[in-house]
Structure formats: C-alpha cells, structure tokens
Design a protein around this motif. Sequence first.
Motif, PDB file in Angstrom:
ATOM      1  N   LEU A 183       0.824  -1.224   0.000  1.00 19.45           N
ATOM      2  CA  LEU A 183       0.000   0.000   0.000  1.00 19.45           C
ATOM      3  C   LEU A 183       0.854   1.268   0.000  1.00 19.45           C
ATOM      4  O   LEU A 183       0.555   2.211  -0.752  1.00 19.45           O
ATOM      5  N   PRO A 184       1.938   1.337   0.804  1.00 24.22           N
ATOM      6  CA  PRO A 184       2.793   2.530   0.722  1.00 24.22           C
ATOM      7  C   PRO A 184       3.390   2.740  -0.675  1.00 24.22           C
ATOM      8  O   PRO A 184       3.420   3.861  -1.182  1.00 24.22           O
ATOM      9  N   SER A 219      -8.493  -3.767  -7.395  1.00 27.17           N
ATOM     10  CA  SER A 219      -8.684  -2.330  -7.170  1.00 27.17           C
ATOM     11  C   SER A 219      -7.361  -1.573  -7.237  1.00 27.17           C
ATOM     12  O   SER A 219      -7.292  -0.453  -7.761  1.00 27.17           O
ATOM     13  N   LEU A 220      -6.293  -2.198  -6.719  1.00 22.88           N
ATOM     14  CA  LEU A 220      -4.973  -1.549  -6.772  1.00 22.88           C
ATOM     15  C   LEU A 220      -4.482  -1.434  -8.207  1.00 22.88           C
ATOM     16  O   LEU A 220      -3.972  -0.377  -8.628  1.00 22.88           O
ATOM     17  N   ILE A 224      -3.527   1.862 -10.649  1.00 19.09           N
ATOM     18  CA  ILE A 224      -2.206   1.982 -11.276  1.00 19.09           C
ATOM     19  C   ILE A 224      -2.333   2.126 -12.797  1.00 19.09           C
ATOM     20  O   ILE A 224      -1.698   2.981 -13.426  1.00 19.09           O
ATOM     21  N   LEU A 225      -3.171   1.272 -13.415  1.00 19.89           N
ATOM     22  CA  LEU A 225      -3.316   1.301 -14.873  1.00 19.89           C
ATOM     23  C   LEU A 225      -3.917   2.628 -15.338  1.00 19.89           C
ATOM     24  O   LEU A 225      -3.491   3.192 -16.350  1.00 19.89           O
ATOM     25  N   ARG A 226      -4.890   3.125 -14.605  1.00  8.33           N
ATOM     26  CA  ARG A 226      -5.501   4.409 -14.952  1.00  8.33           C
ATOM     27  C   ARG A 226      -4.451   5.522 -14.890  1.00  8.33           C
ATOM     28  O   ARG A 226      -4.373   6.367 -15.795  1.00  8.33           O
ATOM     29  N   LEU A 260      -2.669 -11.581 -17.943  1.00  8.91           N
ATOM     30  CA  LEU A 260      -3.762 -11.905 -17.034  1.00  8.91           C
ATOM     31  C   LEU A 260      -4.267 -10.666 -16.296  1.00  8.91           C
ATOM     32  O   LEU A 260      -5.473 -10.515 -16.046  1.00  8.91           O
ATOM     33  N   LEU A 261      -3.349  -9.773 -15.949  1.00 11.78           N
ATOM     34  CA  LEU A 261      -3.756  -8.534 -15.281  1.00 11.78           C
ATOM     35  C   LEU A 261      -4.477  -7.596 -16.242  1.00 11.78           C
ATOM     36  O   LEU A 261      -5.414  -6.879 -15.857  1.00 11.78           O
ATOM     37  N   LEU A 262      -4.062  -7.589 -17.499  1.00  8.55           N
ATOM     38  CA  LEU A 262      -4.569  -6.603 -18.455  1.00  8.55           C
ATOM     39  C   LEU A 262      -5.817  -7.054 -19.218  1.00  8.55           C
ATOM     40  O   LEU A 262      -6.498  -6.223 -19.813  1.00  8.55           O
TER      41      LEU A 262
END
Length: 800
Positions: A183-184, A219-220, A224-226, A260-262
């Motif tokens: 998270l940091p 959600s994380l 990040i992608l946005r 897989l993430l995208l």
Amino acid sequence: MELQSKAFQVLSSNDNSEMETVLSHLYSPQHQQLRSQAIAFMEWCKNQHPDLILIKLFFLLRRASLPETRANAARAILLIKPGEMLPKLKPIAQAHLKAHFLTYLKEESSMYVLRHASVVLAETLSITYKTHQYWTEILDLLLSFMASNDDKSREVASLVFANLPNDCRFLISNALRDKRAVLPLHASFLSCLASSNLDLQVAAFAAVVSLARLFSEPSLFHDILRALMVGLFALLHAYQATYFPTAFRQLINLVSHQPLLLNPYINDMVLDVLQIAESETLNAQTHSLAFQFVIAMTAVKDYQLVFLHLPYPTVRRLFFVPMNMLQCFSDDGESTLHATNYLKKLSLALGAPKALPVAFELFSLHLDDADWKVRHAGITMLTAIAEDFSDEMVLMENFLVGVVTKVLKSMQDSHTQVRLATLKFMKTPTTFIQGVQILYHHRLVHAFCTALDNEQVVKVKGVNIGKLNTKQECGYCNGKIVAIASGKNYCRTICRIQCLWKDVFSAFRKQDKDNAQIRSIALTTLNIEAARGIRICAELGTPQLKPFVNRILPELIALMNNPNPSLSHNENAHDIAVSAIGRICEFHHECIDGSRMVPAWLNFLPLKNDLIEAKIMHEQLCLMVARLDKDLFGVSNQNLVEIIVILLEIIDEGDTLATAETIKQVNNLLRQLAWRIPRIVFDKLLNARQRELLWSLQERDLLNPSILELILISKFESAKEKRYVQKSSWTSFVCLMKNVLNLARDNQSPMLKKELQQLNKEMDDKSEYSDLKKGDNLKKLQEKKSLTESPVQCCDTRKQ
C-alpha cells in the motif's frame, strides 16, 4: 607477462589515476586502439583478480572526484557482470561492498551518476536474493526514498526497481510484500506517475511495470493502470516529446508480460492506442510505435480471444494504420517492411474469417483512389496477407473475381510503382495466384501482352516478361485447363490460346533476338505451371475436370517420363507432373484405370526435386498405405516391397521430403509392414543406411506386444501349413506365446530375445522332424507298394 604485471600494479596501488585512465580509454570512441587495450585489461582482471577489480571499481564509484569517472566506474562494473562476480567474493567482502553501497546512495549528488549506479544496485540486489540471501537494509532504504518528497530519491528508487532482471522480480515482490510495503508503494507510485518531473514520471512507469505483480489485487491495479494511461497521454502532449516513446515502450512491456492482469482492460486500451495511431497531428514514428502495442498483443496467446471478438469497425481501423504507413515511402524501404510485417501478424491474429472481409473491402477502396500511393498500398497489403491466407482467399465468395478485376486494371495503371507492385503480386508462389492464373488464364495472358507492348520502364518490363514466361506456355501445353475454367467451347479456346502464344514469343523476339536460353526456360517453366494447375484442379475436386482427365494424362505422362536432367526447371516439372497424376488417382479415381495408373505413379516415388510437391505426395502415399489401397498394393500385395523401400527412402532424408507428422506415420507403417518380408529380400534393395534404419525400427518393436503377437501367430500358421504342429501342440504353443507377450509387457530385458530365439528353435526343430518323418513315411509306403506289385505277392493273394 607485461599485461599481468601492469594489471596487478594498477589494482593493488593506492594511486587511482592509472585506473581512471583505463576507464577513460574504455569509454573513448575516438581512440579505438586505446579502447581495445582497455577492454583486454578489464577481461584479464576479471578472470585473474575478480575480487581486486570489483573492489577497485566500487571504490572509484564512491570516491572519484569527477562525476564522469564515477559514471564510468558504474558502467565498468556492469561490463564485468557483477552477477557473476559477487558470489565469488568472500562473505566479508560482500558485506563491505553492500555497506559501501548504502553509504554511497546517501552521499551521491549527481543524478547522472546515480542513473548508472541504479543499474549496478539492481544487479547486486538481484543476485543477493537469487542466491537465497537477504539484504533488508537496502529494501528499507529504497522504501524510505519512495516515501520521501525528494524527487531525486524517488527517481533513484524507481530506477532500481525498474532495472531488476525479470528472473528476480517475483522474489523482490515477495520480499516487499513481507514488509507490508504494497500500500505505501502503491500510493508513492500514483504520486510519481502524476508528477510534473518527467524524469521521475518515466522512471515510475518502468518501476510499476517491473513490480506489476505486487499490485495484482484488482482495485490496486485498476488505479495503477488508470494513472499509467493518464500519464502516457500527458507525456504525448508534453513539450519534450522524447519522453513519450520511453514510457510507451514500458506499456508494451506490460502488455507482453502481464496478460492476465490486463485482459479485463485490453479492449479499451486497444481503442486508446488507435487514437494515437490515427492522430494526424503526430508523426509516422509515433504511429508506428503505437501500433507496436497491437503487434505485441498478437504474440501473446492469452489475447487470442480478444482478437476473435473485435467488432468489424475496430478491425477496419486496425488495418488502416499499417496501410497508411505503406504510403510513406523511404529509400531503404524500412517503413514498407515494418508495415507489411504488421499486416501479416495482425491478419494471423484475427484469423481469415475476420481479416479477409476487411482486407477485400480496403483493397477495393484503395485501388479506386486517385493517389497512386494509396493504390500501391492496396496491392502491397494483398501481397502481404496472400501468403498466409491463400487457400481461404480462393474459397471466399466473390474474392477471387473481385481481385482479378482490380489486378487486370492495375496492370495498366498510370504509375510505375503500382504496375510493378501488381506484377510482383502475380509472382507470389501461392495457391491463390495459381488458381487465378488457371481460372483466368486467357484474360491474364492478354493483359500481360498488352502491358509488355505498352511498357516503357525497363524494370517493369523485366517483371512482365517473367510473368509471360510463366503463364503463356501453360495455355500452349494444356488449353484444356482454360476450357475447364471458362466452360467455353474447347476448340475455340485452344485457338485463342495458340494465338496469344504466338504474340508472346513475338514479344520475346523483339526483346532479345539472340537469347535462345530465355525462350527455352520459358517453355520448361510453362510445363511447370500447367502440371501444377492440373494438380490444383484435381485436388479441389473440380467436377469440370472429369471429362478431360483422359486427354490430360498423356501430356502428364510424357512430362513425367521425359525430364531433361540438365535443367532444374524440368526436374521440378517432372515432380509436379507426378504430383498431378497422384491427385488424379486420389480424387478422380473413377475416371482412370487405377490398377494401371496407381502403380505407375508409385514407380516415380519418392520425389526429391520440388520439395513442396514431395511433401504432398508422400503424405498421400501414407494415407493410401494406411487404408490398404488395393491398387497401390497390387494383386497378392506384389508392390509391398517397393512401398517399404520408398517409405525408407523418405525417412532416410530426415524432414526434407516429409513433414514431421508424415515421418511419424511412415515409422508406424514400416513397423507394421516390414515384418511380412524376409530380411534377405531387403539386403539387395537397400543401402547400408536404410537397412540399419529398418532393423532399428524392428528391434524397437521386439518389445511391442501387438507386433509380437502378429509374429508368433504368423509363425504358428506357417507351422500348421507345413503340417508338423498337431492339435495337442496348440495348447503348449498358446502358453509359450502368452509367456513371451507377458515378458514384453512387464520386463523389457534381453530375456525377450532369448525367448524368441527359443521359439524359433522349437519351430525349426519341429519342421526338421516333420520333414524327416515325411521322408520315413514315404519310404515305408514305397516298400509296401513294391511288395504289393511283386509276382509272389500276387500269387499268394490269388490263393487266398
């Protein structure tokens, strides 16, 4: 010895000036001789004194007064590959170097030097964790850098994470996760990606891609992608446009390595990238870079479904990008090469059902354009995809007719480049072009003749003559094919073809009166082409071919039986003729005498000149053998030995004459067939290599129970025929057979051969005994007959 002495002196001296001189020479492109000497010095030190050279360079990295020297020291450390060197150091030396690094990062003021040093630190961190060690101090320092408000510290930490080798990113991510740093870091990276400091922003791009797995929680990763996409478009419109390519390449890297993430976002990303590729305010290099995103997707299997479900308008837009690139001509042809490569990869990813309708629409649209560059792009696009979708193009409704109409028009185009591209398209060795040349032969010949008469450009005329060489004789040798395709009166067609044939050779004589070789090659080339055309028609099962099969066969047989071995053209023509006859035997069997034609075809196998036709025919041979084709095997399997010899010749050439699948099938067939023929038969027919190949296959099958069973039963049947096995022997034989088969299944040992030898001996002994017994019985019978016919015996008999 001089180098060794000098090197040790430099490494062990407290005076660093000589080492600094070596580094300056090492990165001095103006003095190649000095640079070569410096490289030799570094290599020797790396091999002979790895600890001394590493310590010396780390010392210079921290203590040299000039930033350039410190940067060169970092580059030199990378040159000697610290990943290989560090594990060789003693633990205490490794600990000292790590401590120096921690201090150095806090002290170094030059960002120029730190950018080089961050790569060294990433390598050091990587090898530490890959060798199952820990370096928590450096991770704590990097996390503190990321949490700070200092852009220099955040950029250094980002660069270290960005430069981590692929094979250690998972380990480092786990170590950071253990420190509850997800998270940091997520918050820090979001801040960096939105920074106005472009160096920091681009460094954060690369770091996020490197540690993408750390943010796999949906959600994380969404956040990040946005931030990546917003930052990317901000860089695109920034005053300093040089930052955008670096950041965009990181996005391509993310697409390639994290499908897989995208996957949930990829459709929207494709549309975003298309906006960049289509923007008229951006240059061609940016358009090409944007399209590389799509090309990177084509190489990843996980995106296949994405391409298959793209809507037609999106596919159309994707095609337009490389086609626009095709209109940007360069002297070296680089842009055309990139664009055609993109088209091929895009088409293959989309598949024929999606790609071909769009390709045909854009082809027609482009060829009607007033701009010659647009027309040229249309022809070039079709050439690019025809190699991969040739068969589908033939079968697609209206595609072939539409292409021919446009191509005939393009041959008369007002611009040289368009005419040249059209003729090159007609030279591509594809089924589609062969089908066009067969089905529309008369129209093409006329167009070629007209183009040749009118052409003023020597280069285009040369290509045109090449096409005339290829196609004219096809009609001369077999006007039948044109008749088949057009359905017109046969005689009228023949007359038309012969007239055109005369026109062509008139053109040849105008071009080169003395060059008889050109005309000779033209004749032989056309015989290639006629036979290949027949083969294609036969393969497609063209019903109009049937009435002409018996007229075609004599031409093919003549071509097959009389090749001129001095010309490679004729060697190929021979193979294509054999292939055409093979396809007629397979697909138009009812039109021929199979018992005569199939063995005739078999006599010319294997093919060895035209490797394309060879692989087609050898695959067909396997299919016919597998189904035990009666015409192929002949009466009482009289062709079996010849078939086995041919199959051995095929696999003896490796993958030259057959595909991997065909070779596998040949091996299986040989295992099934070879047992039926005594070895002595092959000794006279096969060379040593082929005999070894056959015996090795048989030896392997000694452990195959199904083959063994066939062998044993065949031996028993043979014994029964000789009538020396009585009914009582059947039980003992079955028992023996079961023992051998069980041995083959359960115990793959030399015992099996022993059992088989014992079986052979028993059978041979019984055979010998049976023969002797037959001899004894015959002798007794003769003696009895002799006594019966003697005078004394006759008298005694009458008395009784």
